[in-house]
Design a protein around this motif. Structure first.
Motif, short mmCIF file in Angstrom:
data_model
loop_
_atom_site.label_atom_id
_atom_site.label_comp_id
_atom_site.label_asym_id
_atom_site.label_seq_id
_atom_site.Cartn_x
_atom_site.Cartn_y
_atom_site.Cartn_z
N TRP A 122 7.83 5.94 -22.37
CA TRP A 122 7.39 5.71 -23.75
C TRP A 122 6.76 6.95 -24.38
O TRP A 122 6.59 7.00 -25.60
N ILE A 123 6.39 7.92 -23.55
CA ILE A 123 5.68 9.09 -24.08
C ILE A 123 6.60 9.89 -24.99
O ILE A 123 7.65 10.35 -24.57
N LYS A 124 6.22 10.04 -26.23
CA LYS A 124 6.96 10.88 -27.16
C LYS A 124 6.55 12.34 -26.93
O LYS A 124 5.36 12.66 -26.89
N GLN A 125 7.53 13.21 -26.81
CA GLN A 125 7.24 14.63 -26.65
C GLN A 125 7.78 15.41 -27.84
O GLN A 125 8.24 14.83 -28.82
N GLY A 126 7.71 16.72 -27.76
CA GLY A 126 8.16 17.56 -28.86
C GLY A 126 8.77 18.84 -28.35
O GLY A 126 9.24 18.93 -27.22
N GLU A 127 8.73 19.88 -29.17
CA GLU A 127 9.35 21.16 -28.83
C GLU A 127 8.35 22.03 -28.08
O GLU A 127 7.57 22.80 -28.66
N VAL A 128 8.38 21.96 -26.75
CA VAL A 128 7.38 22.65 -25.94
C VAL A 128 7.60 24.15 -25.87
O VAL A 128 6.67 24.89 -25.52
N THR A 129 8.79 24.61 -26.22
CA THR A 129 9.03 26.05 -26.19
C THR A 129 8.17 26.80 -27.21
O THR A 129 7.98 28.01 -27.09
N ARG A 130 7.62 26.07 -28.17
CA ARG A 130 6.68 26.70 -29.12
C ARG A 130 5.49 27.29 -28.38
O ARG A 130 4.95 28.33 -28.78
N LEU A 131 5.05 26.62 -27.32
CA LEU A 131 3.91 27.10 -26.56
C LEU A 131 4.27 28.38 -25.81
O LEU A 131 3.45 29.30 -25.71
#
Length: 323
Positions: A122-131
């Protein structure tokens, strides 16, 4: 660490939860006085999705005002507001905006959320490459949750550890990782998951990883929690990257005798220090053959299996972590 526990450490530092905002000023002052040194712990910043007196971004801003941000080495992102409904874009934006304040940051984990807070699927994630783009000196990145996760192909000179935990990892993420140039990467761990929860990659998508061409420093490879574990074993049996690994982890998936037979018939694994195959559907007979093959070389083999996992019915064989 198990999926039912919060991280106990990250970036080789013990995890420490930054205190919640106290209504009582005296309690707030006491909490601040008892904080460890900024560089001594991995700071877990979390808010309760239902009862938090502040947003995650506000808690992070308070954190930066409370500790010495210039010394912070590791950050763990726990639950943010409605992690099962909202992508953590505001969380990423807050961390990226603080990059000049965090020159020593070397480790980030996004989504230290356990089942009682939000199921992994259920965990919504995002664009981690920004980090990764914002922190070129980052050495460890971990992510939990595959829903809405984005990982673009990227080059990063200093990343040493990449961990992505999911009940189902989207093929675009697998391909993005596989296409990335990560010359310093020592440890790569992917939980591929099951198609029921969005894990739609196949073994061909792993080919760039298994070739090792973009991962010259890799020492540990973990392709875990997959319903196609037998096919992965067949590919690993002849994969060029295996010859220079110290540790190989093919655990937590639907591994059967076919997968172990592929490993036995493939390239030698006696150079490994460890082979992890725990949570499997392997018969004692072929498991013993593998154990005998590796024992003489001193390879540590984990073939542990719960009795509940040893089901002869193919329809009732599951990965370790799905929902």
């Amino acid at each position: 660490m198990t999926i039912g526990d919060h991280l106990s450490e990250w970036g080789d530092l013990p995890a420490y939860t930054f205190p919640d905002l106290e209504k009582d000023p005296e309690k707030q002052a006491a909490a601040v006085r008892s904080l460890p040194a900024a560089d001594a712990v991995a700071w877990r910043i979390a808010v309760d999705s239902y009862e938090a007196p502040e947003s995650w971004e506000d808690a992070f801003a308070r954190f930066l005002d409370t500790v010495d941000p210039g010394a912070v080495r590791s950050i763990i992102v726990g639950p943010w507001s409605d992690a099962y409904e909202n992508r953590p874009d505001a969380v990423f934006e807050a961390i990226v905006a603080a990059r000049e304040q965090l020159p020593a940051l070397r480790a980030v984990f996004v989504g230290d959320i356990i089942g009682e807070e939000c199921e992994i699927s259920w965990i919504k994630q995002g664009e981690v490459t920004r980090l990764l783009e914002a922190f070129p000196a980052l050495e460890e990145l971990g992510v939990r949750g595959g829903d809405s996760l984005e990982f673009r192909a990227i080059r990063h000179e200093n990343l040493r550890t990449l961990t992505v935990e999911a009940g189902g990892l989207p093929v675009e993420v697998v391909r993005g990782v596989a296409a990335s140039e990560l010359p310093a990467l020592v440890d790569l761990e992917l939980w591929l998951g099951t198609s029921e929860y969005g894990g739609n990659s196949d073994v061909d998508d792993l080919a760039p990883i298994l070739s090792g061409e973009r991962l010259p420093s890799l020492e540990r490879l973990a392709l875990r929690n997959s319903e196609i574990q037998d096919a992965i074993c067949a590919a690993v049996a002849s994969a060029p990257v295996v010859a220079r690994l110290d540790e190989l982890d093919l655990s937590m998936g639907v591994l059967t005798d076919d997968g172990v037979a592929a490993l036995l018939g493939g390239q030698p694994l006696t150079h490994l220090t460890s082979l992890d195959l725990h949570h499997n559907y392997v018969s004692p007979e072929i498991g013993a053959r593998l154990a005998d093959t590796l024992a003489a070389a001193g390879v540590e083999l984990d073939l542990d299996v719960d009795d509940a996992d040893q089901d002869e019915d193919d329809d009732w064989r599951f990965v370790a972590v799905g929902e």
